[in-house]
Write a protein that holds these residues in place. Structure first.
Motif: not given
Length: 153
Positions: A39-52
């Motif tokens: 399972v590889i999650v896509m990190i394509e939004h700044i909100e994903a960075v904030r909740n990484l």
């Protein structure tokens, strides 16, 4: 849940290439049930960075993959991959993932060996290197520029 079949997950059985379009289903199910899926999650939004940290801490998540153009766009910096804020966001992703021992990947859009080397040296485990159309465009423009330089001598 979307990766595994019931009762472990909720994935549908739609037969496709992974299961040999049907005849290989039993073997595929056994392989998957034995932990074969990734399972590889896509990190394509700044909100994903904030909740990484929370995203990468979800049970069963093996790693992440950065989509730099979408990430930069979500930051109001579409396509500005060298912008200090985008560079910092990618560095933050890498540092957080490293602390959590998660494998990481990134898409290097332009066919730039130096940029590719920098990501390899930074410890990214898997890299999508450019796009066929970007490689063709870059090679064609380079060739035409060389002809123009030779003609103008």
């Amino acid at each position: 849940g979307a990766v595994n079949y019931p009762p472990r997950g909720r994935r549908g059985v739609g037969l496709a290439r992974a299961q040999g379009y049907g005849p290989g289903f039993a073997g595929y199910r056994e392989w998957l049930g034995g932990g074969g899926g990734v399972v590889i999650v896509m990190i394509e939004h700044i909100e994903a960075v904030r909740n990484l940290r929370e995203i990468l801490s979800v049970e069963g998540v093996d790693g992440y993959f950065i989509g730099p153009y979408d990430l930069s766009s979500s930051m109001g910096l579409a396509g500005q991959l060298e912008h200090p804020e985008v560079v910092a966001a990618i560095a933050e992703i890498r540092a957080t993932a490293k602390a959590l021992a998660k494998a990481g990947g990134v898409h290097v859009i332009e066919p730039d060996p130096a940029r590719l080397r920098a990501f390899v040296d930074d410890g990214f485990s898997f890299i999508a290197y450019s796009l066929d159309i970007r490689m063709l465009d870059t090679a064609a423009r380079s060739g035409l520029a060389q002809i123009d330089r030779e003609r103008s001598k």
